[in-house]
Motif scaffolding. Structure first.
Motif, PDB file in Angstrom:
ATOM      1  N   LEU A   1      43.078  57.062  31.575  1.00 44.43           N
ATOM      2  CA  LEU A   1      42.890  55.714  31.050  1.00 44.43           C
ATOM      3  C   LEU A   1      44.213  55.162  30.524  1.00 44.43           C
ATOM      4  O   LEU A   1      44.916  55.836  29.758  1.00 44.43           O
ATOM      5  CB  LEU A   1      41.851  55.712  29.932  1.00 44.43           C
ATOM      6  CG  LEU A   1      40.406  56.038  30.343  1.00 44.43           C
ATOM      7  CD1 LEU A   1      39.498  56.025  29.115  1.00 44.43           C
ATOM      8  CD2 LEU A   1      39.895  55.059  31.396  1.00 44.43           C
ATOM      9  N   VAL A   2      44.555  53.941  30.932  1.00 48.37           N
ATOM     10  CA  VAL A   2      45.746  53.246  30.437  1.00 48.37           C
ATOM     11  C   VAL A   2      45.318  51.857  29.975  1.00 48.37           C
ATOM     12  O   VAL A   2      44.283  51.334  30.394  1.00 48.37           O
ATOM     13  CB  VAL A   2      46.843  53.137  31.517  1.00 48.37           C
ATOM     14  CG1 VAL A   2      47.394  54.505  31.870  1.00 48.37           C
ATOM     15  CG2 VAL A   2      46.326  52.423  32.755  1.00 48.37           C
ATOM     16  N   ARG A   3      46.133  51.262  29.114  1.00 45.75           N
ATOM     17  CA  ARG A   3      45.801  49.945  28.553  1.00 45.75           C
ATOM     18  C   ARG A   3      46.314  48.845  29.472  1.00 45.75           C
ATOM     19  O   ARG A   3      47.511  48.740  29.734  1.00 45.75           O
ATOM     20  CB  ARG A   3      46.401  49.785  27.155  1.00 45.75           C
ATOM     21  CG  ARG A   3      45.982  48.494  26.458  1.00 45.75           C
ATOM     22  CD  ARG A   3      46.416  48.522  25.001  1.00 45.75           C
ATOM     23  NE  ARG A   3      46.050  47.318  24.303  1.00 45.75           N
ATOM     24  CZ  ARG A   3      44.826  47.041  23.856  1.00 45.75           C
ATOM     25  NH1 ARG A   3      43.855  47.906  24.068  1.00 45.75           N
ATOM     26  NH2 ARG A   3      44.565  45.937  23.201  1.00 45.75           N
ATOM     27  N   PHE A   4      45.386  48.017  29.952  1.00 42.71           N
ATOM     28  CA  PHE A   4      45.719  46.901  30.843  1.00 42.71           C
ATOM     29  C   PHE A   4      45.459  45.592  30.108  1.00 42.71           C
ATOM     30  O   PHE A   4      44.367  45.388  29.559  1.00 42.71           O
ATOM     31  CB  PHE A   4      44.884  46.959  32.119  1.00 42.71           C
ATOM     32  CG  PHE A   4      45.063  45.769  33.025  1.00 42.71           C
ATOM     33  CD1 PHE A   4      46.247  45.572  33.729  1.00 42.71           C
ATOM     34  CD2 PHE A   4      44.053  44.831  33.166  1.00 42.71           C
ATOM     35  CE1 PHE A   4      46.419  44.477  34.567  1.00 42.71           C
ATOM     36  CE2 PHE A   4      44.205  43.729  33.992  1.00 42.71           C
ATOM     37  CZ  PHE A   4      45.399  43.546  34.699  1.00 42.71           C
ATOM     38  N   ILE A   5      46.467  44.713  30.054  1.00 39.53           N
ATOM     39  CA  ILE A   5      46.330  43.404  29.405  1.00 39.53           C
ATOM     40  C   ILE A   5      46.425  42.327  30.482  1.00 39.53           C
ATOM     41  O   ILE A   5      47.500  42.088  31.045  1.00 39.53           O
ATOM     42  CB  ILE A   5      47.424  43.172  28.350  1.00 39.53           C
ATOM     43  CG1 ILE A   5      47.475  44.332  27.351  1.00 39.53           C
ATOM     44  CG2 ILE A   5      47.176  41.856  27.605  1.00 39.53           C
ATOM     45  CD1 ILE A   5      48.609  44.216  26.341  1.00 39.53           C
ATOM     46  N   PRO A   6      45.319  41.677  30.834  1.00 35.01           N
ATOM     47  CA  PRO A   6      45.375  40.607  31.837  1.00 35.01           C
ATOM     48  C   PRO A   6      46.221  39.437  31.339  1.00 35.01           C
ATOM     49  O   PRO A   6      46.302  39.185  30.127  1.00 35.01           O
ATOM     50  CB  PRO A   6      43.913  40.190  32.005  1.00 35.01           C
ATOM     51  CG  PRO A   6      43.107  41.214  31.298  1.00 35.01           C
ATOM     52  CD  PRO A   6      43.972  41.845  30.269  1.00 35.01           C
ATOM     53  N   PHE A   7      46.844  38.723  32.262  1.00 35.22           N
ATOM     54  CA  PHE A   7      47.602  37.531  31.871  1.00 35.22           C
ATOM     55  C   PHE A   7      46.701  36.535  31.142  1.00 35.22           C
ATOM     56  O   PHE A   7      47.149  35.777  30.279  1.00 35.22           O
ATOM     57  CB  PHE A   7      48.243  36.881  33.095  1.00 35.22           C
ATOM     58  CG  PHE A   7      49.433  37.634  33.632  1.00 35.22           C
ATOM     59  CD1 PHE A   7      50.321  38.258  32.772  1.00 35.22           C
ATOM     60  CD2 PHE A   7      49.657  37.711  34.999  1.00 35.22           C
ATOM     61  CE1 PHE A   7      51.421  38.952  33.256  1.00 35.22           C
ATOM     62  CE2 PHE A   7      50.754  38.400  35.495  1.00 35.22           C
ATOM     63  CZ  PHE A   7      51.640  39.029  34.633  1.00 35.22           C
ATOM     64  N   GLY A   8      45.401  36.534  31.473  1.00 36.41           N
ATOM     65  CA  GLY A   8      44.475  35.637  30.787  1.00 36.41           C
ATOM     66  C   GLY A   8      44.376  35.910  29.297  1.00 36.41           C
ATOM     67  O   GLY A   8      44.129  34.998  28.500  1.00 36.41           O
ATOM     68  N   SER A   9      44.593  37.175  28.894  1.00 36.52           N
ATOM     69  CA  SER A   9      44.561  37.500  27.463  1.00 36.52           C
ATOM     70  C   SER A   9      45.755  36.919  26.727  1.00 36.52           C
ATOM     71  O   SER A   9      45.722  36.758  25.506  1.00 36.52           O
ATOM     72  CB  SER A   9      44.531  39.027  27.278  1.00 36.52           C
ATOM     73  OG  SER A   9      43.290  39.560  27.677  1.00 36.52           O
TER      74      SER A   9
ATOM     75  N   SER B   1      54.758  37.690  40.610  1.00 40.12           N
ATOM     76  CA  SER B   1      53.771  36.960  41.398  1.00 40.12           C
ATOM     77  C   SER B   1      52.657  37.882  41.867  1.00 40.12           C
ATOM     78  O   SER B   1      51.489  37.485  41.930  1.00 40.12           O
ATOM     79  CB  SER B   1      54.462  36.301  42.587  1.00 40.12           C
ATOM     80  OG  SER B   1      53.542  35.617  43.395  1.00 40.12           O
ATOM     81  N   TRP B   2      52.998  39.110  42.151  1.00 40.67           N
ATOM     82  CA  TRP B   2      52.030  40.106  42.619  1.00 40.67           C
ATOM     83  C   TRP B   2      51.065  40.509  41.503  1.00 40.67           C
ATOM     84  O   TRP B   2      49.882  40.758  41.744  1.00 40.67           O
ATOM     85  CB  TRP B   2      52.815  41.317  43.117  1.00 40.67           C
ATOM     86  CG  TRP B   2      52.006  42.523  43.478  1.00 40.67           C
ATOM     87  CD1 TRP B   2      51.497  42.835  44.708  1.00 40.67           C
ATOM     88  CD2 TRP B   2      51.642  43.610  42.611  1.00 40.67           C
ATOM     89  NE1 TRP B   2      50.834  44.036  44.667  1.00 40.67           N
ATOM     90  CE2 TRP B   2      50.902  44.539  43.387  1.00 40.67           C
ATOM     91  CE3 TRP B   2      51.869  43.885  41.269  1.00 40.67           C
ATOM     92  CZ2 TRP B   2      50.393  45.712  42.853  1.00 40.67           C
ATOM     93  CZ3 TRP B   2      51.363  45.052  40.730  1.00 40.67           C
ATOM     94  CH2 TRP B   2      50.629  45.967  41.514  1.00 40.67           C
ATOM     95  N   ALA B   3      51.555  40.551  40.282  1.00 44.31           N
ATOM     96  CA  ALA B   3      50.790  41.110  39.168  1.00 44.31           C
ATOM     97  C   ALA B   3      49.726  40.143  38.656  1.00 44.31           C
ATOM     98  O   ALA B   3      49.815  38.921  38.820  1.00 44.31           O
ATOM     99  CB  ALA B   3      51.732  41.478  38.026  1.00 44.31           C
ATOM    100  N   GLU B   4      48.718  40.718  38.004  1.00 40.49           N
ATOM    101  CA  GLU B   4      47.670  39.953  37.328  1.00 40.49           C
ATOM    102  C   GLU B   4      47.643  40.248  35.833  1.00 40.49           C
ATOM    103  O   GLU B   4      46.793  39.744  35.110  1.00 40.49           O
ATOM    104  CB  GLU B   4      46.311  40.301  37.944  1.00 40.49           C
ATOM    105  CG  GLU B   4      46.215  39.912  39.413  1.00 40.49           C
ATOM    106  CD  GLU B   4      45.015  40.516  40.105  1.00 40.49           C
ATOM    107  OE1 GLU B   4      44.350  41.385  39.483  1.00 40.49           O
ATOM    108  OE2 GLU B   4      44.727  40.138  41.252  1.00 40.49           O
ATOM    109  N   GLY B   5      48.583  41.074  35.393  1.00 39.85           N
ATOM    110  CA  GLY B   5      48.661  41.446  33.990  1.00 39.85           C
ATOM    111  C   GLY B   5      49.701  42.522  33.797  1.00 39.85           C
ATOM    112  O   GLY B   5      50.539  42.778  34.689  1.00 39.85           O
ATOM    113  N   LEU B   6      49.671  43.154  32.636  1.00 39.27           N
ATOM    114  CA  LEU B   6      50.642  44.185  32.298  1.00 39.27           C
ATOM    115  C   LEU B   6      49.921  45.449  31.848  1.00 39.27           C
ATOM    116  O   LEU B   6      48.912  45.376  31.137  1.00 39.27           O
ATOM    117  CB  LEU B   6      51.561  43.713  31.165  1.00 39.27           C
ATOM    118  CG  LEU B   6      52.400  42.456  31.405  1.00 39.27           C
ATOM    119  CD1 LEU B   6      53.110  42.050  30.104  1.00 39.27           C
ATOM    120  CD2 LEU B   6      53.407  42.670  32.515  1.00 39.27           C
TER     121      LEU B   6
END
Length: 703
Positions: free
Chosen positions: A692-700, A672-677
């Motif tokens: 730099l790290v790879r962030f994948i939003p839940f919207g993707s 619930s806290w997160a907006e992606g992985l």
């Protein structure tokens, strides 16, 4: 040879009008378009079928698709029959003769037995036609075949022997009633040939024809039909299954093999006709069997594999799964969120005519430096007006979006013009073609404006509408069942006992599926009981296209999902080299794909997003979609060991990505806290703040 884009298989009937409920021994149309199976069509009567076929062929040809339309009755008679009846060897002369003789009422009542009796009167002795519905009627039409000699011509055509077909064109009653089907089919075929301009194989030169009619015998795929009926159960309508399998098999026949088969026919076929598929039944059976989109071994891993890298697992899913959904055509307004079943082409250009980009004044030709003065017409051109002609040397008032009048190719902005005494005056140069949009500069007629497999967006609707498309062929939603397993689970709000927990996975997964535009089906909960779980899976297999379970996916004593899939002989426990997740049970239950997710909510959600989401999309007919990620500075530090890919719950704050404090799979609050992985690849990493790290939003992922 140009391939066929659409294949149609028609299961014909000589009987009366059937009832409104789909049934056997009626008329069925099997349709495969661009490799995708459409829902078979049930037609209550020959008139309904003729109208449906005329409309279908018209729609396909307008869309630029080449059509192979096959019918399950003979197109001709044994050599010598046509000449005896009509005086000509031309089979189309006989088609015309039958069209003139046959009457067919709205309710399906017809005179086929009268016509058969009249034909018998043209021959000496008994026959050749035999069989009738009433033994005491039509005295010149024998009830049985006994006594008919077939001296003038053979009882069967040459192709019947090659294909081992038991049918005869002269048998009017008692299954198989091929004689009646021919008499009631050829008049319809003759009209369709005229209305659609179709070419008939093998009577005519068919190589470049947009529409080709051919004769088919469904018995060429009898093995495949029996196999499918055995899998699906006795409640399936055989004719429905048969036309769908045969259309799919014909559509999958390689183009080179198709051309070879259609060309390699003997000269006698020019008079008698020929059965499409005669001599290649083994190939068509194999193709029909292979039509099943998922195989029993599709989830099997190579021997010796213990840990499967994430990318390798995704590649295997992508290569092994095919769409299982059928298609339907819907109005544009109902297409949002649906998956395009075929490429959609523009019906007309956008813009359809040259039009003005600004409010101003139009004339012909550009202007160099200096002062320019043009006489102004009294008329004006506004959006929606029929274009008029502007005489050479004159200017006209034009408004934005107006079709450019004939004699105009340049528009000057109204702000740059002085209007006085019926003239416009302006200073300076203006390039020819300024402020005019060319016809088709956005889209040309015939361009692909919506690709097969694309999920239709509101912006797509604007493009489709602008190019004249009013209906879209889309995939029906994938039906995905969600089942939770475990004695410890109870429904939220229900009383619990010591050791019980609320089922968090099922509402999460059902909501995810709905957001992904699938039809989510709640299968409830199953206890840790193998027989009870088996019953749940059996019931689900009849109503969904795929199943997602959570819990019971590993190899423990109470892991009944994996045990049952193993028992069914269609199981693969994929130990994925990832965290969280690891065990992922994949298999088939009664031909339905099952995705067995881990029981911990965090692992269940991550595995669903990474693996089930793209796999289900492919089963639904969509393109395989790789989620869009972004390289973002880290707001955390982490030392990661080599070997596994890790997914961390994360969110972005002030331009940097932060991760949840705990990596535990049971910490649901982190979801619930997160907006992606944050996705960390397999090699060892020592991440410092600012890296730099790879962030994948839940919207993707589509959420």
């Amino acid at each position: 040879m140009r391939p066929f884009d659409t294949v149609v298989v028609v299961d014909w009937s000589a009987g009366k009008r059937a009832g409104p409920t789909p049934q056997k021994d009626a008329i069925w149309l099997g349709i495969t378009r661009e490799g995708g199976s459409l829902e078979p069509r049930y037609c209550r009567s020959r008139r309904d079928a003729e109208q449906a076929l005329e409309l279908l062929i018209s729609q396909e040809t307008v869309a630029g698709r080449r059509v192979l339309c096959t019918f399950d009755f003979p197109f001709g008679y044994p050599t010598g029959f046509t000449r005896h009846v009509t005086g000509s060897d031309d089979p189309f002369v006989l088609w015309d003769w039958f069209e003139a003789q046959i009457t067919d009422a709205e309710d399906g009542s017809n005179n086929r037995y009268d016509v058969a009796e009249n034909l018998n009167q043209m021959f000496d002795g008994i026959g050749p036609f035999w069989g009738k519905s009433h033994e005491d009627s039509w005295p010149d039409l024998p009830y049985r075949k006994a006594g008919i000699s077939f001296d003038l011509f053979a009882e069967k055509r040459s192709c019947e022997g090659l294909s081992k077909a038991a049918s005869s064109c002269f048998q009017m009653a008692f299954p198989p009633t091929v004689g009646g089907q021919v008499m009631m089919g050829l008049p319809t075929l003759n009209r369709l040939r005229r209305m659609t301009g179709a070419c008939v194989w093998p009577f005519e030169t068919w190589h470049d024809a947009d529409v080709v009619f051919a004769e088919i015998w469904p018995g060429v795929i009898e093995k495949a039909v029996k196999s499918r009926l055995a899998q699906d159960g006795a409640e399936q309508i055989r004719d429905r299954v048969q036309v769908q399998l045969l259309a799919d098999a014909l559509a999958r026949l390689p183009v080179s093999r198709l051309a070879e088969h259609m060309t390699d026919v003997p000269p006698i076929a020019r008079e008698e006709g020929w059965i499409f598929g005669a001599g290649i039944s083994d190939e068509l059976n194999a193709l029909a069997v292979a039509v099943s989109s998922v195989r029993n071994d599709c989830f099997a891993l190579p021997q010796g594999v213990h840990w499967t890298p994430v990318d390798e697992a995704l590649t295997m899913l992508r290569e092994r799964l095919l769409p299982v959904t059928t298609t339907e055509t819907v109005p544009l307004a109902q297409a949002t969120g649906r998956i395009a079943a075929v490429d959609v082409t523009a019906m007309r250009a956008n813009p359809p005519l040259p039009n003005t980009a600004v409010d101003g004044y139009g004339f012909a030709g550009g202007c160099g430096d200096g002062t320019h003065r043009w006489p102004l017409m009294k008329e004006r051109a506004a959006a929606g007006d029929v274009p008029i002609t502007v005489p050479h040397g004159m200017a006209i008032r034009v408004l934005t979006g107006a079709a450019v009048p004939e004699g105009v190719d340049t528009v000057i902005l109204q702000e740059d013009v002085t209007v006085e005494e019926g003239h416009i005056t302006f200073h300076g140069s203006l390039k020819q073609g300024s402020n005019v949009r060319r016809a088709g500069e956005d889209v040309q007629a015939g361009d692909v404006v919506l690709a097969s497999g694309r999920i239709v967006t509101p912006a797509d609707l604007a493009l489709l509408a602008a190019t004249g498309v009013s209906h879209v062929s889309v995939r029906k939603p994938l039906r995905v069942g969600v089942l939770s397993t475990g004695d410890e689970l109870v429904e939220a709000g229900e009383p619990t006992t010591s050791g019980q927990i609320y089922d968090a996975n099922r509402p999460m997964l059902l909501a995810m599926l709905a957001r992904l535009n699938h039809q989510a089906v709640d299968l409830g909960r199953a206890p840790d009981d193998r027989d009870g779980l088996r019953a749940k899976l059996d019931a689900a297999a009849g109503q969904v296209d795929a199943i997602i379970t959570s819990g019971g996916a590993s190899a423990g004593d109470e892991d009944h999902v994996s045990a049952l899939l193993e028992e069914a002989g269609a199981m693969g426990i994929w130990r994925i080299a990832m965290k969280p997740g690891r065990p992922l049970a994949l298999g088939l239950w009664r031909e339905v794909p099952v995705f067995g997710l881990p029981g911990n909510p965090v692992a269940a959600m991550v595995c669903a997003l990474v693996f089930a989401r793209p796999a289900l999309a492919q089963l639904a007919g969509a393109e395989w979609a790789v989620p869009q990620g972004f390289d973002v500075p880290a707001a955390f530090e982490k030392r990661k060991k080599a070997g596994r890919r890790e997914y961390l719950r994360a969110r972005i704050r002030e331009g940097r990505v932060e991760v949840f404090a705990s990596e535990g799979s049971g910490r649901i609050s982190g979801l619930s806290w997160a907006e992606g992985l944050v996705e960390l690849s397999e090699p060892a990493q020592d991440i410092r703040a600012g890296d730099l790290v790879r962030f994948i939003p839940f919207g993707s992922f589509g959420l």
